[in-house]
Design an enzyme around this catalytic site. Sequence first.
Site, PDB file in Angstrom:
ATOM      1  CG  HIS A  31      -5.044   1.731  -8.037  1.00 48.04           C
ATOM      2  ND1 HIS A  31      -6.326   1.570  -7.807  1.00 48.04           N
ATOM      3  CD2 HIS A  31      -4.689   3.168  -7.944  1.00 48.04           C
ATOM      4  CE1 HIS A  31      -6.887   2.860  -7.724  1.00 48.04           C
ATOM      5  NE2 HIS A  31      -6.017   3.934  -7.658  1.00 48.04           N
ATOM      6  CE1 TYR A  46      -1.753   4.351  -9.681  1.00 53.31           C
ATOM      7  CE2 TYR A  46      -4.174   5.207 -10.399  1.00 53.31           C
ATOM      8  CZ  TYR A  46      -2.858   5.388  -9.799  1.00 53.31           C
ATOM      9  OH  TYR A  46      -2.600   6.540  -9.226  1.00 53.31           O
TER      10      TYR A  46
HETATM   11 MG    MG Z   1      -3.000   4.650  -4.626  1.00 48.18          MG
END
Ligand code: MG
Length: 415
Positions: free
Chosen positions: A210, A157
């Site tokens: 994220h 992320y």
């Molecule tokens: Mg997520």
Amino acid sequence: MPVIIQNVRTISTAPEGINLTIVRVETDIPGLYGLGCATFAYRHLTVEHLIDTYLKPLVVGRDASDIEQLWQLMHQNAYWRSGPIQNSAIGGIDMALWDIKGKIASMPVYQLWGGKHREAVAVYRHANGADFEELRDSIDRIASTGVTHLRVQLGGYGGGSYREAPKAAPQGSPRGIYLDAAAYMRDTLKMFKRLRTLYGDRLRFCHDVHERLTPSDAIVFAKELEVFNLLFLEDPVPLEQQEWLRRIRATATTPIALGELFITTNDWRELISERLIDYARAHISQIGGITPARKLQLFAEHYGVRTAWHGPGDMSPIGHAANIHLDLASSNFGIQEWSGTEPPNAVIQAIRAQRGALLEVFPGALECREDYVYPNEKPGWGVDIDEERAARYPCDDSVTLWTQTRGVDGSLQVP
Ligand code: MG
């Protein structure tokens, strides 16, 4: 006739190396018990302690049939309400009470909400790679099982993984996940261009920011991603910065999914009623279980907002089953994140080397076939736990590291 709660127990297990917490609510009817998922992987001992010390004495001796009343009782009991620890504990018990309700009725739980709106639940899977070649291999492996919806991420992320401080950081900066927003956005746009060339319209993609961008970067990013026609862009801004979604909405048509960090009604009421999101992604045990989740889902239905419940690895097959039952009965279901179990298959086994362990601990765990997860039509959630086998996989009580996310200058930012 009342069904009296006689005992509440927690079972912790980590068959795939992820801490899972199961709640078992036992009744005075021989053989009648319910199971719920109270998993909070990084605080599991605290959740278990709360259940054992405070919630068990509160609900033992009461009628398991009165789910709404028991939920309010648990929610209000400590005077200070909500919070992720308390919600997870309540959510696990609440889920177990719905399991009991289904077993009393001899029906799968989705039948209690009006029955099926669809025969099976459409899912997306997660594909990740340290570089594009690795990502492409991951996509190809998953797509070869018949899955056509994938969440694609390059290098973790925000493009970061846990490591020593990079050269660009000030001297003496600690280890962490170092994020470089400009590089992440550039690499992700390049990734989608290459994916479009490779797969055309054969596969549909979504992507998770994220919360690892500043709101102003997220506005630019959502606009730049428009041309790739994503299923959705997930968590472009932190939950605490949700006012910025108005600006994203004003400039970009990329659909927005948000909500795995939802805790209380206040977190989602405005997002839904103002139609600032397209998909609500609550983590059901983190908002307090099925009882509030069902209310959220029905509320969202009025505004045309669909559900895409959080379905990560740190959720037991019982939690995944609860997601699926909600999805089956909802008219505003969108898509389901699926990191659960699948039938024995050489390809999938390569993806999840420990798959067998999860299935052996949770008999009846629902399985994914191609694009869909099907219910197993057993009463309740239809998923059990083998406690003897669960005990073979003890939990890890250490403090997690992955949430130490840092900007280029080494300062912490939300993970
Ligand atoms: Mg997520």
